[in-house]
Design a protein around this motif. Structure first.
Motif, PDB file in Angstrom:
ATOM      1  N   SER A  74      48.462  38.356  61.263  1.00 58.72           N
ATOM      2  CA  SER A  74      49.572  37.449  61.552  1.00 58.72           C
ATOM      3  C   SER A  74      50.916  38.142  61.312  1.00 58.72           C
ATOM      4  O   SER A  74      51.965  37.619  61.689  1.00 58.72           O
ATOM      5  N   ARG A  75      50.887  39.302  60.682  1.00 62.58           N
ATOM      6  CA  ARG A  75      52.106  40.065  60.404  1.00 62.58           C
ATOM      7  C   ARG A  75      52.191  41.254  61.356  1.00 62.58           C
ATOM      8  O   ARG A  75      51.181  41.833  61.735  1.00 62.58           O
ATOM      9  N   ARG A  76      53.422  41.617  61.720  1.00 63.32           N
ATOM     10  CA  ARG A  76      53.647  42.756  62.604  1.00 63.32           C
ATOM     11  C   ARG A  76      54.297  43.888  61.819  1.00 63.32           C
ATOM     12  O   ARG A  76      55.214  43.679  61.024  1.00 63.32           O
ATOM     13  N   PHE A  77      53.788  45.109  62.043  1.00 64.86           N
ATOM     14  CA  PHE A  77      54.311  46.287  61.367  1.00 64.86           C
ATOM     15  C   PHE A  77      54.748  47.312  62.403  1.00 64.86           C
ATOM     16  O   PHE A  77      53.974  47.686  63.286  1.00 64.86           O
ATOM     17  N   HIS A  78      56.000  47.735  62.289  1.00 62.06           N
ATOM     18  CA  HIS A  78      56.550  48.729  63.200  1.00 62.06           C
ATOM     19  C   HIS A  78      56.872  49.984  62.380  1.00 62.06           C
ATOM     20  O   HIS A  78      57.762  49.954  61.526  1.00 62.06           O
ATOM     21  N   PHE A  79      56.159  51.060  62.641  1.00 61.36           N
ATOM     22  CA  PHE A  79      56.385  52.325  61.967  1.00 61.36           C
ATOM     23  C   PHE A  79      56.992  53.302  62.970  1.00 61.36           C
ATOM     24  O   PHE A  79      56.345  53.680  63.950  1.00 61.36           O
ATOM     25  N   LEU A  80      58.231  53.689  62.725  1.00 59.30           N
ATOM     26  CA  LEU A  80      58.945  54.586  63.631  1.00 59.30           C
ATOM     27  C   LEU A  80      59.244  55.887  62.892  1.00 59.30           C
ATOM     28  O   LEU A  80      60.017  55.910  61.934  1.00 59.30           O
ATOM     29  N   LEU A  81      58.601  56.975  63.325  1.00 61.53           N
ATOM     30  CA  LEU A  81      58.745  58.278  62.690  1.00 61.53           C
ATOM     31  C   LEU A  81      59.453  59.248  63.620  1.00 61.53           C
ATOM     32  O   LEU A  81      59.434  59.079  64.842  1.00 61.53           O
ATOM     33  N   THR A  82      60.047  60.266  63.049  1.00 57.90           N
ATOM     34  CA  THR A  82      60.492  61.402  63.849  1.00 57.90           C
ATOM     35  C   THR A  82      59.344  62.400  63.915  1.00 57.90           C
ATOM     36  O   THR A  82      58.418  62.360  63.086  1.00 57.90           O
ATOM     37  N   GLU A  83      59.390  63.305  64.884  1.00 61.70           N
ATOM     38  CA  GLU A  83      58.354  64.338  64.963  1.00 61.70           C
ATOM     39  C   GLU A  83      58.356  65.202  63.707  1.00 61.70           C
ATOM     40  O   GLU A  83      57.309  65.687  63.263  1.00 61.70           O
ATOM     41  N   GLN A  84      59.537  65.366  63.119  1.00 61.31           N
ATOM     42  CA  GLN A  84      59.631  66.139  61.877  1.00 61.31           C
ATOM     43  C   GLN A  84      58.759  65.536  60.778  1.00 61.31           C
ATOM     44  O   GLN A  84      58.179  66.253  59.962  1.00 61.31           O
ATOM     45  N   ALA A  85      58.644  64.212  60.763  1.00 58.48           N
ATOM     46  CA  ALA A  85      57.877  63.536  59.717  1.00 58.48           C
ATOM     47  C   ALA A  85      56.395  63.894  59.764  1.00 58.48           C
ATOM     48  O   ALA A  85      55.721  63.860  58.734  1.00 58.48           O
ATOM     49  N   ILE A  86      55.881  64.219  60.944  1.00 58.34           N
ATOM     50  CA  ILE A  86      54.459  64.573  61.031  1.00 58.34           C
ATOM     51  C   ILE A  86      54.250  66.078  60.983  1.00 58.34           C
ATOM     52  O   ILE A  86      53.114  66.541  60.795  1.00 58.34           O
ATOM     53  N   ARG A  87      55.312  66.843  61.139  1.00 57.46           N
ATOM     54  CA  ARG A  87      55.191  68.299  61.090  1.00 57.46           C
ATOM     55  C   ARG A  87      55.519  68.873  59.712  1.00 57.46           C
ATOM     56  O   ARG A  87      55.070  69.971  59.376  1.00 57.46           O
ATOM     57  N   LEU A  88      56.305  68.148  58.939  1.00 57.71           N
ATOM     58  CA  LEU A  88      56.696  68.635  57.617  1.00 57.71           C
ATOM     59  C   LEU A  88      55.460  68.766  56.736  1.00 57.71           C
ATOM     60  O   LEU A  88      54.753  67.791  56.481  1.00 57.71           O
ATOM     61  N   LYS A  89      55.205  69.956  56.263  1.00 59.49           N
ATOM     62  CA  LYS A  89      53.968  70.229  55.515  1.00 59.49           C
ATOM     63  C   LYS A  89      54.137  69.817  54.057  1.00 59.49           C
ATOM     64  O   LYS A  89      54.551  70.592  53.206  1.00 59.49           O
ATOM     65  N   ARG A  90      53.755  68.575  53.749  1.00 58.41           N
ATOM     66  CA  ARG A  90      53.868  68.054  52.388  1.00 58.41           C
ATOM     67  C   ARG A  90      52.581  68.227  51.595  1.00 58.41           C
ATOM     68  O   ARG A  90      52.514  67.861  50.425  1.00 58.41           O
TER      69      ARG A  90
END
Length: 284
Positions: free
Chosen positions: A166-182
């Protein structure tokens, strides 16, 4: 302005001033409530400092009291200051990092729509255990760390909120967020594969802003908008909560600006798989 003691003083000053203005106008709490279309108990809680009025609440009260423009602007400025809360990382560590995770879960559970803008890291709501441990473990001198195990578990438990469709979740990332090696390459691969799976959920909108896209604003920091009630902004030293409707509206505009230029659906899964493949090759 952002220290806790100062925040409390702003709220007390606001409550006292509103009460004095009502009395100077010769109005009872009941009559002011009627003029503002608020309940008398709400007026009482505002004047006693038990409830923090929004900017809209104060605008309605000042209009009902026919307050002059100079005083009106001063009071509205005070209200905006009172509607800003700051929590430092040091304070969060003293209380227990896991408590912050519980508070985030509670905010999500009280909201119908949650929008997260993530320029450097995936949301805690879509992190794997290993990735969460990596990012919750301090890597910079001066960043406090306590109860990492408990914080990781609390973060994973907070993800239960995604099961409520019943809840909506919007996750907006930059490409940097998935490439940054954490984390290690294998942990990064697992994180990206997990995000691809999460993107299939019917109540989740997962989008990524490609590096190739032309944008007219800089993705400066993480922020989360809960419905149209408040914005939580993350900075290096802590978190700031904004409740002024103008701040909320502006952050929604920022979110939409980047969302319109982002990719989602099959395109995002293709991008996630491509980046995961790069980490796999690096691992080999």
């Amino acid at each position: 302005m952002l220290e806790p003691d100062s925040d409390q003083q702003h709220r007390k000053n606001l409550a006292d001033t509103l009460k004095q203005l009502r009395k100077a106008a010769g109005l009872s709490g009941e009559r002011l409530a009627a003029r503002t279309a608020m309940s008398q108990p709400k007026i009482s809680r505002i004047e006693s400092g038990k409830a923090l009025p929004s900017v809209t609440d104060v605008e309605r009260i000042l209009k009902a009291l026919d307050v002059g423009s100079e005083v009106r602007e001063e009071l509205l400025s005070l209200t905006r200051s009172a509607n800003v809360e700051y929590t430092s990382l040091r304070s969060a560590a003293r209380m227990g990092i896991w408590r912050s995770q519980a508070e985030i879960k509670a905010l999500a559970e009280s909201s119908s729509v949650v929008r997260q803008f993530l320029p450097a890291i995936p949301s805690g709501l879509i992190q794997t255990r290993d990735y969460a441990r990596a990012v919750l473990t301090p890597g910079v001198e001066g960043r406090p760390a306590r109860d990492i195990d408990r914080a990781v578990q609390a973060r994973l438990e907070s993800q239960d909120v995604l099961n409520d469709e019943s809840r909506r979740f919007h996750f907006l990332l930059t490409e940097q967020a998935i490439r940054l090696k954490r984390a290690t390459d294998s942990v990064m691969v697992g994180q990206l594969e997990h995000m691809a799976a999460v993107s299939d959920r019917p109540n989740v909108d997962l989008a990524i802003l490609p590096n190739s896209e032309l944008v007219k604003s800089s993705p400066l920091n993480v922020f989360v908008v809960y419905d149209d009630r408040l914005v939580l902004v993350e900075i290096f030293s802590g978190e700031v909560v904004l409740r002024d409707y103008r701040d909320i509206s502006y952050h929604l505009n920022v979110f939409e600006h980047f969302r319109e230029r982002a990719v989602s659906g099959d395109n995002i899964r293709t991008l996630l798989a491509s980046v995961a493949d790069e980490f796999m090759r690096a691992r080999d």
